[in-house]
Design a protein around this motif. Structure first.
Motif, PDB file in Angstrom:
ATOM      1  N   UNK A  74       0.839  -1.306   0.215  1.00 45.57           N
ATOM      2  CA  UNK A  74       0.065   0.170   0.091  1.00 45.57           C
ATOM      3  C   UNK A  74       0.856   1.205   0.010  1.00 45.57           C
ATOM      4  N   UNK A  75       1.942   1.224   0.885  1.00 40.80           N
ATOM      5  CA  UNK A  75       2.866   2.346   0.845  1.00 40.80           C
ATOM      6  C   UNK A  75       3.282   2.590  -0.449  1.00 40.80           C
ATOM      7  N   UNK A  76       4.068   1.443  -1.162  1.00 40.12           N
ATOM      8  CA  UNK A  76       4.600   1.494  -2.454  1.00 40.12           C
ATOM      9  C   UNK A  76       3.650   2.253  -3.432  1.00 40.12           C
ATOM     10  N   UNK A  77       2.499   1.576  -3.166  1.00 42.94           N
ATOM     11  CA  UNK A  77       1.525   1.996  -4.479  1.00 42.94           C
ATOM     12  C   UNK A  77       1.131   3.772  -4.281  1.00 42.94           C
ATOM     13  N   UNK A  78       0.745   4.058  -2.967  1.00 47.92           N
ATOM     14  CA  UNK A  78       0.627   5.657  -2.796  1.00 47.92           C
ATOM     15  C   UNK A  78       1.926   6.428  -3.011  1.00 47.92           C
ATOM     16  N   UNK A  79       3.260   5.825  -2.884  1.00 41.75           N
ATOM     17  CA  UNK A  79       4.226   6.686  -3.493  1.00 41.75           C
ATOM     18  C   UNK A  79       4.368   6.776  -5.029  1.00 41.75           C
ATOM     19  N   UNK A  80       4.123   5.589  -5.655  1.00 37.74           N
ATOM     20  CA  UNK A  80       4.415   5.633  -7.007  1.00 37.74           C
ATOM     21  C   UNK A  80       3.168   6.254  -7.806  1.00 37.74           C
ATOM     22  N   UNK A  81       2.070   6.341  -7.197  1.00 37.56           N
ATOM     23  CA  UNK A  81       0.958   6.984  -7.610  1.00 37.56           C
ATOM     24  C   UNK A  81       1.311   8.464  -7.429  1.00 37.56           C
ATOM     25  N   UNK A  82       1.877   8.964  -6.374  1.00 39.64           N
ATOM     26  CA  UNK A  82       2.226  10.339  -6.201  1.00 39.64           C
ATOM     27  C   UNK A  82       3.349  10.767  -7.190  1.00 39.64           C
ATOM     28  N   UNK A  83       4.203  10.093  -7.456  1.00 45.33           N
ATOM     29  CA  UNK A  83       5.301  10.306  -8.485  1.00 45.33           C
ATOM     30  C   UNK A  83       4.746  10.476  -9.729  1.00 45.33           C
ATOM     31  N   UNK A  84       3.554   9.545 -10.238  1.00 47.05           N
ATOM     32  CA  UNK A  84       3.074   9.459 -11.672  1.00 47.05           C
ATOM     33  C   UNK A  84       2.216  10.804 -11.652  1.00 47.05           C
ATOM     34  N   UNK A  85       1.581  10.866 -10.748  1.00 53.10           N
ATOM     35  CA  UNK A  85       0.731  12.482 -11.003  1.00 53.10           C
ATOM     36  C   UNK A  85       1.549  13.528 -10.787  1.00 53.10           C
ATOM     37  N   UNK A  86       2.740  13.721 -10.341  1.00 51.96           N
ATOM     38  CA  UNK A  86       3.739  14.880 -10.438  1.00 51.96           C
ATOM     39  C   UNK A  86       3.775  15.331 -11.705  1.00 51.96           C
ATOM     40  N   UNK A  87       3.904  16.472 -12.160  1.00 49.49           N
ATOM     41  CA  UNK A  87       4.205  17.145 -13.114  1.00 49.49           C
ATOM     42  C   UNK A  87       5.515  16.445 -14.007  1.00 49.49           C
TER      43      UNK A  87
END
Length: 113
Positions: A74-87
C-alpha cells in the motif's frame, strides 16, 4: 609450497595491508558505492514515473502483494501514484539530478578502487 613459504606470504600480506591502507580504501569504496546506488534507485523510480500510468502501477502492485506485506504494498502504491501524478517537468528534473549524483558517486567509487 612449503609451510615456511606460506608463513612468509602471510607475513607480507599482513605488512602490505597496513602499508597500502586497505581498510581506508575499502571504506572509501563502500561510501562512494552507496553514494552511487542511492541516487540510481531514485533515478529508476523517476524513469518509472515518466513512463507509467495509473493502471500499470495498480497492476504491478497487485502482483507484488503476494511477495511483500500488504502495508508495504500500500505504501509503495501510494508513493508511485504520487510520483506519476507529479508534473513530468518536475519528474524529469529530479531524474537529471539523481543521474548526476549517481554518475558522480560511480566515478568516485571507480577512482577509490
Amino acid at each position: 609450497m612449503p609451510r615456511a613459504a606460506w608463513a612468509r606470504v602471510l607475513k607480507r600480506v599482513w605488512v602490505m595491508i597496513g602499508f597500502h591502507e586497505l581498510g581506508l580504501l575499502s571504506a572509501g569504496l563502500a561510501f562512494y558505492t552507496f553514494l552511487a546506488l542511492t541516487p540510481l534507485i531514485a533515478a529508476t523510480v523517476m524513469v518509472y514515473g515518466l513512463v507509467a500510468d495509473v493502471g500499470m502501477v495498480r497492476k504491478q502492485i497487485a502482483s507484488l502483494v503476494d511477495v511483500v506485506p500488504p502495508d508495504v504494498a500500500r505504501l509503495l502504491e501510494e508513493q508511485l501514484l504520487r510520483i506519476i501524478s507529479t508534473n513530468s517537468g518536475v519528474t524529469g528534473l529530479a531524474l537529471i539530478i539523481a543521474l548526476v549524483f549517481a554518475i558522480y558517486g560511480g566515478m568516485r567509487a571507480a577512482g577509490a578502487w
